[in-house]
Motif scaffolding. Structure first.
Motif, PDB file in Angstrom:
ATOM      1  N   ARG A  91     -12.639  -6.088 -29.318  1.00 22.45           N
ATOM      2  CA  ARG A  91     -13.434  -4.941 -28.353  1.00 22.45           C
ATOM      3  C   ARG A  91     -13.945  -5.634 -27.034  1.00 22.45           C
ATOM      4  O   ARG A  91     -14.416  -6.342 -26.865  1.00 22.45           O
ATOM      5  CB  ARG A  91     -14.558  -4.755 -29.087  1.00 22.45           C
ATOM      6  N   ILE A  92     -13.090  -5.205 -26.075  1.00 23.91           N
ATOM      7  CA  ILE A  92     -13.255  -5.683 -24.599  1.00 23.91           C
ATOM      8  C   ILE A  92     -13.552  -4.676 -23.694  1.00 23.91           C
ATOM      9  O   ILE A  92     -12.698  -3.376 -23.948  1.00 23.91           O
ATOM     10  CB  ILE A  92     -12.196  -6.640 -24.106  1.00 23.91           C
ATOM     11  N   ILE A 109     -22.455   1.850 -25.970  1.00 25.58           N
ATOM     12  CA  ILE A 109     -23.921   1.186 -25.824  1.00 25.58           C
ATOM     13  C   ILE A 109     -24.887   1.498 -25.080  1.00 25.58           C
ATOM     14  O   ILE A 109     -26.024   2.010 -25.361  1.00 25.58           O
ATOM     15  CB  ILE A 109     -23.577  -0.382 -25.750  1.00 25.58           C
ATOM     16  N   ALA A 110     -24.385   2.087 -23.717  1.00 20.92           N
ATOM     17  CA  ALA A 110     -25.118   2.555 -22.662  1.00 20.92           C
ATOM     18  C   ALA A 110     -25.854   3.950 -23.110  1.00 20.92           C
ATOM     19  O   ALA A 110     -26.847   4.187 -22.869  1.00 20.92           O
ATOM     20  CB  ALA A 110     -24.701   2.704 -21.292  1.00 20.92           C
ATOM     21  N   LEU A 111     -25.011   4.699 -23.932  1.00 25.79           N
ATOM     22  CA  LEU A 111     -25.385   5.912 -24.356  1.00 25.79           C
ATOM     23  C   LEU A 111     -25.943   6.129 -25.695  1.00 25.79           C
ATOM     24  O   LEU A 111     -26.269   7.156 -26.204  1.00 25.79           O
ATOM     25  CB  LEU A 111     -24.130   7.027 -24.402  1.00 25.79           C
ATOM     26  N   LYS A 115     -18.091  -2.771 -12.579  1.00 23.70           N
ATOM     27  CA  LYS A 115     -16.930  -3.416 -13.108  1.00 23.70           C
ATOM     28  C   LYS A 115     -16.781  -4.747 -13.772  1.00 23.70           C
ATOM     29  O   LYS A 115     -16.066  -5.736 -13.006  1.00 23.70           O
ATOM     30  CB  LYS A 115     -15.860  -2.984 -12.167  1.00 23.70           C
ATOM     31  N   LEU A 116     -17.359  -5.007 -14.729  1.00 17.77           N
ATOM     32  CA  LEU A 116     -17.528  -6.601 -15.137  1.00 17.77           C
ATOM     33  C   LEU A 116     -16.883  -6.585 -16.696  1.00 17.77           C
ATOM     34  O   LEU A 116     -17.036  -5.911 -17.647  1.00 17.77           O
ATOM     35  CB  LEU A 116     -19.105  -6.814 -15.515  1.00 17.77           C
ATOM     36  N   GLY A 117     -16.157  -7.393 -16.667  1.00 16.98           N
ATOM     37  CA  GLY A 117     -15.090  -7.748 -18.059  1.00 16.98           C
ATOM     38  C   GLY A 117     -16.255  -8.246 -18.936  1.00 16.98           C
ATOM     39  O   GLY A 117     -16.939  -9.359 -18.622  1.00 16.98           O
ATOM     40  N   ALA A 118     -16.067  -7.927 -20.225  1.00 14.33           N
ATOM     41  CA  ALA A 118     -17.013  -8.856 -21.249  1.00 14.33           C
ATOM     42  C   ALA A 118     -16.362  -8.290 -22.531  1.00 14.33           C
ATOM     43  O   ALA A 118     -15.470  -7.262 -22.753  1.00 14.33           O
ATOM     44  CB  ALA A 118     -18.385  -7.963 -21.240  1.00 14.33           C
ATOM     45  N   ARG A 166     -27.186  -7.592 -36.917  1.00 14.97           N
ATOM     46  CA  ARG A 166     -28.350  -7.755 -36.281  1.00 14.97           C
ATOM     47  C   ARG A 166     -28.484  -7.505 -34.743  1.00 14.97           C
ATOM     48  O   ARG A 166     -29.522  -7.404 -34.215  1.00 14.97           O
ATOM     49  CB  ARG A 166     -29.155  -9.054 -36.693  1.00 14.97           C
ATOM     50  N   ARG A 167     -27.275  -7.852 -34.343  1.00 13.12           N
ATOM     51  CA  ARG A 167     -27.342  -7.770 -33.003  1.00 13.12           C
ATOM     52  C   ARG A 167     -25.965  -7.237 -32.317  1.00 13.12           C
ATOM     53  O   ARG A 167     -24.816  -7.191 -33.179  1.00 13.12           O
ATOM     54  CB  ARG A 167     -27.543  -8.882 -32.067  1.00 13.12           C
ATOM     55  N   ILE A 168     -25.781  -6.703 -30.996  1.00 13.28           N
ATOM     56  CA  ILE A 168     -24.683  -6.436 -30.298  1.00 13.28           C
ATOM     57  C   ILE A 168     -24.765  -7.442 -29.099  1.00 13.28           C
ATOM     58  O   ILE A 168     -25.602  -7.490 -28.146  1.00 13.28           O
ATOM     59  CB  ILE A 168     -24.588  -5.044 -29.779  1.00 13.28           C
ATOM     60  N   LEU A 169     -23.613  -8.174 -29.166  1.00  7.21           N
ATOM     61  CA  LEU A 169     -23.541  -9.146 -28.065  1.00  7.21           C
ATOM     62  C   LEU A 169     -22.377  -8.984 -26.956  1.00  7.21           C
ATOM     63  O   LEU A 169     -21.165  -8.458 -27.410  1.00  7.21           O
ATOM     64  CB  LEU A 169     -23.101 -10.571 -28.748  1.00  7.21           C
TER      65      LEU A 169
END
Length: 494
Positions: free
Chosen positions: A31-32, A103-105, A454-457, A464-467
């Motif tokens: 998931r990128i 995630i933003a929504l 426009k950042l790659g991640a 417990r979390r979303i990194l």
């Protein structure tokens, strides 16, 4: 061309070798996202509630038992898509798989299962679809989301007013019109001789970087059509909150109209500086200033010509030399009244410029008295900076796609313009609140998007979390940290 079975089955690409090492590309990255910066915009939006307030300008007549996405979710997704550089509703079919946008929504319900969690183009199109045959959305079968134009128009001014902690001592309102080319049979589109094409002619009003009015208009109307009404509405809303703020109204010669002058003159604390076209009478009254400019230019040119003639043949072309001599510029102020269209004498500042390209004359009519400001100061310090508004129009059309008015009806094209405008308001809030006093404080929307959104991640989801692991090569980590801390310091508007 239809791909064969071997092409369809290819999941890995061998791209040769570099220094003896094979270069292999495949689809096992997980998931990128390339839109990791949208989480900052979303965090700011939650504090300021820009998208939420915009969504409240819509009425939803859908049956709540059969919907997966609320109006607020649809509106916010559309705005975030524009902010990220996705201009069309069709692009949201690709964005349905973008984990950063999900995630933003806050659409995390299907993120773990890798199912599509965001609305597609058909669902979002329900916002913009405004067929002219439907008069009552409440009873319509297909179009059941209706927007309120008056609420939307007033929202821009409300957001502007709330962006200040205290009333400013003075503000400047800039009016301008631009062309919005169309390439189909859109309702209200006409050929415009000035822009030499079929287009709309939207009216904009800005206060610095803040957008107050974005009104779509047919291109066959008067350039000043609707400008007075918008000024009356905007200044009326401003006056309710800021009764003592001084307001200066600026515009080009299209807005040099008696009704606009009269309105400003009747308001307390409202002045204007508006260009006007030259005419025979104004040129005649500027004769002395023209002669002064010509004589000064001749005096500056004479020693250069004598020097060149002593070095070269007399028949040598000296036109190139003339361009090197700076033009002579003079200003004067006079009281002027047209024969029929003006009801009173008004101050007109004339700029006379004489140089290698001949004579150029510009005029600005103003309510600012000569006792307060000299002609040169009025022209250069008060009027000329309005040219900065052109950069705001470029941001609207080039960076946020305000010219994508390609639907059939005029009403839906106006709504598209408003969506782009709200996206601009959100980006302006990010620029104003998060990037002030940094090297990006005056950056355009496109530059901000490229460096901060426009950042790659790589996104990893656990119990417990979303990194979101943003690339270590991110060049603006220090400014991103500043933006983050400033967002955390913003009080929730409630």
């Amino acid at each position: 061309m239809t791909p064969n079975s071997q092409e369809k089955a290819c999941k890995q690409f061998n791209l040769g070798k570099v220094k003896g090492k094979e270069i292999i590309a495949n689809f096992s990255g997980g998931r990128i996202t390339s839109n990791a910066g949208i989480i900052l915009i979303a965090e700011l939006d939650k504090k300021l509630k820009i998208s939420q307030r915009f969504s409240k300008c819509f009425q939803d007549y859908r049956n709540s038992s059969y919907i997966d996405y609320s109006v607020e979710q649809l509106v916010t997704q559309r705005i975030y898509g524009l902010v990220l550089g996705y201009e069309d509703v069709n692009d949201h079919d690709k964005l349905r798989d973008d984990a950063a946008l999900a995630i933003a929504l806050e659409k995390l319900d299907k993120l773990d299962s890798n199912q599509r969690s965001l609305a597609g183009k058909s669902t979002i199109n329900r916002l913009e679809y405004c067929p002219e045959t439907i008069l009552n959305q409440e009873n319509s079968r297909y179009h059941r989301i209706e927007h309120d134009p008056k609420k939307i128009e007033n929202l821009f001014v409300d957001i502007f007013l709330q962006s200040y902690q205290k009333p400013p001592s003075h503000i400047i309102l800039d009016m301008d019109v631009t062309d919005d080319r169309v390439h189909g049979n859109q309702e209200g589109a006409f050929f415009n001789t000035y822009y030499q094409g079929v287009c709309y002619a939207p009216l904009y009003i800005f206060c610095g970087h803040h957008l107050l009015v974005a009104k779509l208009r047919p291109s066959n109307v008067d350039p000043a059509e609707g400008a007075l009404e918008e000024l009356q509405r905007v200044i009326g809303l401003i006056r309710k909150e800021w009764p003592t703020t001084q307001i200066l109204v600026r515009g080009d010669s299209a807005y040099a109209r008696e009704e606009i002058f009269n309105f400003c003159e009747e308001q307390d604390g409202v002045e204007y500086a508006i260009a006007m076209a030259t005419n025979r009478q104004l040129k005649l009254r500027a004769n002395q200033t023209i002669e002064k400019a010509k004589n000064e230019y001749s005096r500056k040119l004479e020693p250069i010509v004598e020097l060149m003639e002593s070095l070269f043949e007399k028949n040598e072309d000296l036109e190139v030399v003339r361009t090197l001599v700076p033009s002579s510029t003079w200003y004067r102020s006079l009281c002027y009244q047209t024969e029929k269209s003006w009801s009173r004498l008004r101050r007109v500042v004339t700029k006379v410029c004489y140089g290698s390209e001949g004579l150029k004359i510009r005029h600005v009519v103003t309510s600012l008295p000569a006792a307060k400001i000299t002609p040169s100061e009025l022209y250069t310090d008060k009027y000329c900076p309005r040219g900065e508004m052109e950069n705001r129009l470029k941001e609207q059309q080039l960076d946020l796609f305000a010219d994508r008015t390609s639907t059939q009806t005029f009403q839906s094209n106006q709504l598209r313009l408003w969506f782009s405008s709200i996206a601009y308001v959100l980006m302006q809030a990010f620029r104003h609140r998060c990037l002030s006093k940094t090297s990006f404080s005056q950056a355009t929307v496109g530059t901000i998007r490229l460096n901060f959104l426009k950042l790659g991640a790589r996104i990893t989801v656990s119990a417990r979390r979303i990194l979101m692991a943003i690339t270590s090569a991110c060049p603006c980590q220090d400014i991103l940290s500043i933006a983050y801390f400033r967002i955390q310091g913003i009080q929730d508007t409630g």
